[in-house]
Design a protein around this motif. Structure first.
Motif, PDB file in Angstrom:
ATOM      1  N   ALA A   1       0.838  -1.194   0.000  1.00 34.24           N
ATOM      2  CA  ALA A   1       0.000   0.000   0.000  1.00 34.24           C
ATOM      3  C   ALA A   1       0.878   1.252   0.000  1.00 34.24           C
ATOM      4  N   THR A   2       0.441   2.277  -0.706  1.00 36.10           N
ATOM      5  CA  THR A   2       1.152   3.545  -0.768  1.00 36.10           C
ATOM      6  C   THR A   2       0.148   4.662  -0.537  1.00 36.10           C
ATOM      7  N   LEU A   3       0.610   5.783  -0.042  1.00 36.40           N
ATOM      8  CA  LEU A   3      -0.276   6.924   0.199  1.00 36.40           C
ATOM      9  C   LEU A   3      -0.490   7.767  -1.051  1.00 36.40           C
ATOM     10  N   ILE A   4       0.349   7.603  -2.071  1.00 35.72           N
ATOM     11  CA  ILE A   4       0.249   8.412  -3.288  1.00 35.72           C
ATOM     12  C   ILE A   4      -1.140   8.249  -3.895  1.00 35.72           C
ATOM     13  N   GLY A   5      -1.785   9.364  -4.172  1.00 40.35           N
ATOM     14  CA  GLY A   5      -3.121   9.355  -4.762  1.00 40.35           C
ATOM     15  C   GLY A   5      -4.246   9.331  -3.745  1.00 40.35           C
ATOM     16  N   ASP A   6      -3.946   9.046  -2.472  1.00 37.91           N
ATOM     17  CA  ASP A   6      -4.982   9.029  -1.441  1.00 37.91           C
ATOM     18  C   ASP A   6      -5.477  10.442  -1.147  1.00 37.91           C
ATOM     19  N   SER A   7      -6.720  10.558  -0.752  1.00 38.35           N
ATOM     20  CA  SER A   7      -7.305  11.841  -0.386  1.00 38.35           C
ATOM     21  C   SER A   7      -7.220  11.990   1.137  1.00 38.35           C
ATOM     22  N   VAL A   8      -6.570  13.057   1.605  1.00 35.75           N
ATOM     23  CA  VAL A   8      -6.329  13.277   3.026  1.00 35.75           C
ATOM     24  C   VAL A   8      -6.934  14.611   3.440  1.00 35.75           C
ATOM     25  N   THR A   9      -7.512  14.658   4.651  1.00 37.76           N
ATOM     26  CA  THR A   9      -8.051  15.913   5.180  1.00 37.76           C
ATOM     27  C   THR A   9      -7.172  16.404   6.320  1.00 37.76           C
ATOM     28  N   CYS A  10      -7.193  17.717   6.528  1.00 39.71           N
ATOM     29  CA  CYS A  10      -6.432  18.360   7.598  1.00 39.71           C
ATOM     30  C   CYS A  10      -7.365  19.330   8.315  1.00 39.71           C
ATOM     31  N   SER A  11      -7.387  19.259   9.641  1.00 36.58           N
ATOM     32  CA  SER A  11      -8.205  20.203  10.400  1.00 36.58           C
ATOM     33  C   SER A  11      -7.526  20.527  11.722  1.00 36.58           C
ATOM     34  N   GLN A  12      -7.784  21.724  12.228  1.00 35.12           N
ATOM     35  CA  GLN A  12      -7.276  22.187  13.514  1.00 35.12           C
ATOM     36  C   GLN A  12      -8.402  21.980  14.507  1.00 35.12           C
ATOM     37  N   VAL A  13      -8.183  21.149  15.528  1.00 39.05           N
ATOM     38  CA  VAL A  13      -9.254  20.809  16.470  1.00 39.05           C
ATOM     39  C   VAL A  13      -9.008  21.318  17.881  1.00 39.05           C
ATOM     40  N   GLY A  14      -7.873  21.944  18.127  1.00 36.85           N
ATOM     41  CA  GLY A  14      -7.607  22.510  19.450  1.00 36.85           C
ATOM     42  C   GLY A  14      -8.339  23.842  19.600  1.00 36.85           C
ATOM     43  N   THR A  15      -8.059  24.554  20.675  1.00 36.36           N
ATOM     44  CA  THR A  15      -8.701  25.853  20.905  1.00 36.36           C
ATOM     45  C   THR A  15      -7.968  26.974  20.187  1.00 36.36           C
ATOM     46  N   GLY A  16      -6.904  26.645  19.471  1.00 36.27           N
ATOM     47  CA  GLY A  16      -6.161  27.651  18.722  1.00 36.27           C
ATOM     48  C   GLY A  16      -6.965  28.209  17.562  1.00 36.27           C
ATOM     49  N   THR A  17      -6.478  29.309  16.990  1.00 40.24           N
ATOM     50  CA  THR A  17      -7.200  29.982  15.901  1.00 40.24           C
ATOM     51  C   THR A  17      -6.637  29.650  14.527  1.00 40.24           C
ATOM     52  N   PHE A  18      -5.590  28.840  14.468  1.00 41.85           N
ATOM     53  CA  PHE A  18      -4.985  28.509  13.183  1.00 41.85           C
ATOM     54  C   PHE A  18      -5.842  27.505  12.425  1.00 41.85           C
ATOM     55  N   SER A  19      -5.660  27.447  11.116  1.00 41.84           N
ATOM     56  CA  SER A  19      -6.418  26.504  10.295  1.00 41.84           C
ATOM     57  C   SER A  19      -5.505  25.869   9.262  1.00 41.84           C
ATOM     58  N   CYS A  20      -6.016  24.814   8.618  1.00 36.86           N
ATOM     59  CA  CYS A  20      -5.296  24.129   7.550  1.00 36.86           C
ATOM     60  C   CYS A  20      -5.762  24.665   6.209  1.00 36.86           C
ATOM     61  N   SER A  21      -4.826  24.765   5.288  1.00 42.04           N
ATOM     62  CA  SER A  21      -5.173  25.192   3.937  1.00 42.04           C
ATOM     63  C   SER A  21      -4.388  24.330   2.960  1.00 42.04           C
ATOM     64  N   PRO A  22      -5.043  23.653   2.033  1.00 40.79           N
ATOM     65  CA  PRO A  22      -6.490  23.465   1.944  1.00 40.79           C
ATOM     66  C   PRO A  22      -6.957  22.482   3.013  1.00 40.79           C
ATOM     67  N   SER A  23      -8.248  22.207   3.078  1.00 40.26           N
ATOM     68  CA  SER A  23      -8.739  21.260   4.085  1.00 40.26           C
ATOM     69  C   SER A  23      -8.678  19.817   3.585  1.00 40.26           C
ATOM     70  N   THR A  24      -8.643  19.617   2.275  1.00 39.93           N
ATOM     71  CA  THR A  24      -8.532  18.281   1.680  1.00 39.93           C
ATOM     72  C   THR A  24      -7.554  18.348   0.507  1.00 39.93           C
ATOM     73  N   ALA A  25      -6.718  17.330   0.383  1.00 40.95           N
ATOM     74  CA  ALA A  25      -5.746  17.297  -0.727  1.00 40.95           C
ATOM     75  C   ALA A  25      -5.459  15.854  -1.113  1.00 40.95           C
ATOM     76  N   ALA A  26      -5.053  15.662  -2.358  1.00 46.16           N
ATOM     77  CA  ALA A  26      -4.601  14.354  -2.831  1.00 46.16           C
ATOM     78  C   ALA A  26      -3.092  14.271  -2.613  1.00 46.16           C
ATOM     79  N   VAL A  27      -2.638  13.158  -2.058  1.00 42.25           N
ATOM     80  CA  VAL A  27      -1.213  12.972  -1.808  1.00 42.25           C
ATOM     81  C   VAL A  27      -0.495  12.804  -3.133  1.00 42.25           C
ATOM     82  N   GLY A  28       0.530  13.608  -3.329  1.00 46.31           N
ATOM     83  CA  GLY A  28       1.318  13.560  -4.563  1.00 46.31           C
ATOM     84  C   GLY A  28       2.601  14.336  -4.361  1.00 46.31           C
ATOM     85  N   ALA A  29       3.063  14.959  -5.414  1.00 47.33           N
ATOM     86  CA  ALA A  29       4.301  15.734  -5.343  1.00 47.33           C
ATOM     87  C   ALA A  29       4.053  17.051  -4.625  1.00 47.33           C
ATOM     88  N   GLY A  30       4.961  17.438  -3.755  1.00 47.14           N
ATOM     89  CA  GLY A  30       4.870  18.731  -3.088  1.00 47.14           C
ATOM     90  C   GLY A  30       4.104  18.690  -1.779  1.00 47.14           C
TER      91      GLY A  30
END
Length: 185
Positions: A27-56
Motif C-alpha cells: 500500500a502507498t499513500l500516493i493518490g490518497d485523499s487526506v483531510t487536515c483540520s485544527q481541532v484545538g482551541t487555537g485559531t490557526f487553520s489548515c489550507s487546503p482542508s482536503t488534498a490528494a497525496v502527490g508531489a509537493g
C-alpha cells in the motif's frame, strides 16, 4: 479419459501462469485523499482542508496568508516543516486518510522544540498531532512513517485458478447432463 486430460492440462497451464504472475504491491499513500483540520482551541487553520497525496506540500497550517507549518506526504512518510519562527499555542492538527484509513505510525525524528512521539496519537484511523507547548524555528521538522489499510486484492493467478476451477466443474456437470460417463478419481 478425455475430460481428465483436459482438466489436467488446465491445471498445468494455471500452475505455469501462477509462476510468472507479479506479486501484489504494498500500500502507498500516493493518490490518497487526506483531510487536515485544527481541532484545538487555537485559531490557526489548515489550507487546503482536503488534498490528494502527490508531489509537493499537501497542507499548510497557520493564519490565512501567514502559514507556520507545512505537511508533506510521500508514499509512506509525513514531514512536518516549520516555515518561520514561532509557536502554535493551543493547536492540535488532525489528519484523516479518506481513501485508506491510517493504520499505524512510527515516530522517526523531530527538531521542533517540545514535539516528540508522545504528542502523536492514532485513533480510529485519525492521526492527531498535538503542538500545544511547542516552539520552532524556520527549517525545524518532524518526520513520521505511516501505514494505511487497503483492501486485499487477489493476484491475477488467483483469479485464473478460480475461473479455471469453475470451468472444470461446469464441464463435468455438462457432460453428466448429456449422459456422458464421468469419473473423478
Amino acid at each position: 479419459m478425455k475430460s481428465f486430460r483436459l482438466a489436467f492440462s488446465a491445471i498445468v497451464m494455471a500452475g505455469s501462469l501462477t509462476a510468472v504472475s507479479a506479486p501484489a504491491q504494498a500500500a502507498t499513500l500516493i493518490g490518497d485523499s487526506v483531510t487536515c483540520s485544527q481541532v484545538g482551541t487555537g485559531t490557526f487553520s489548515c489550507s487546503p482542508s482536503t488534498a490528494a497525496v502527490g508531489a509537493g506540500v499537501e497542507f499548510q497550517a497557520g493564519n490565512p496568508g501567514n502559514p507556520f507549518l507545512s505537511f508533506d506526504f510521500d508514499s509512506s512518510t509525513l514531514t512536518v516543516a516549520a516555515l518561520n519562527n514561532g509557536s502554535l499555542g493551543a493547536t492540535i492538527i488532525e489528519l484523516s486518510n479518506l481513501s485508506n484509513a491510517f493504520s499505524s505510525f512510527a515516530f522517526s525524528s523531530s527538531s521542533i522544540n517540545g514535539f516528540d512521539a508522545g504528542d502523536i496519537s492514532l485513533t480510529g484511523g485519525v492521526l492527531r498531532l498535538n503542538f500545544i507547548g511547542t516552539s520552532f524555528s524556520t527549517g525545524n521538522s518532524a518526520v513520521l512513517s505511516l501505514s494505511s489499510m487497503s483492501g486485499a486484492v487477489p493476484e491475477p493467478a488467483t483469479w485464473l485458478m478460480l475461473i479455471l476451477g469453475f470451468a472444470a466443474v461446469g464441464a463435468v456437470m455438462r457432460r453428466k447432463a448429456h449422459g456422458g460417463r464421468t469419473s473423478i478419481a
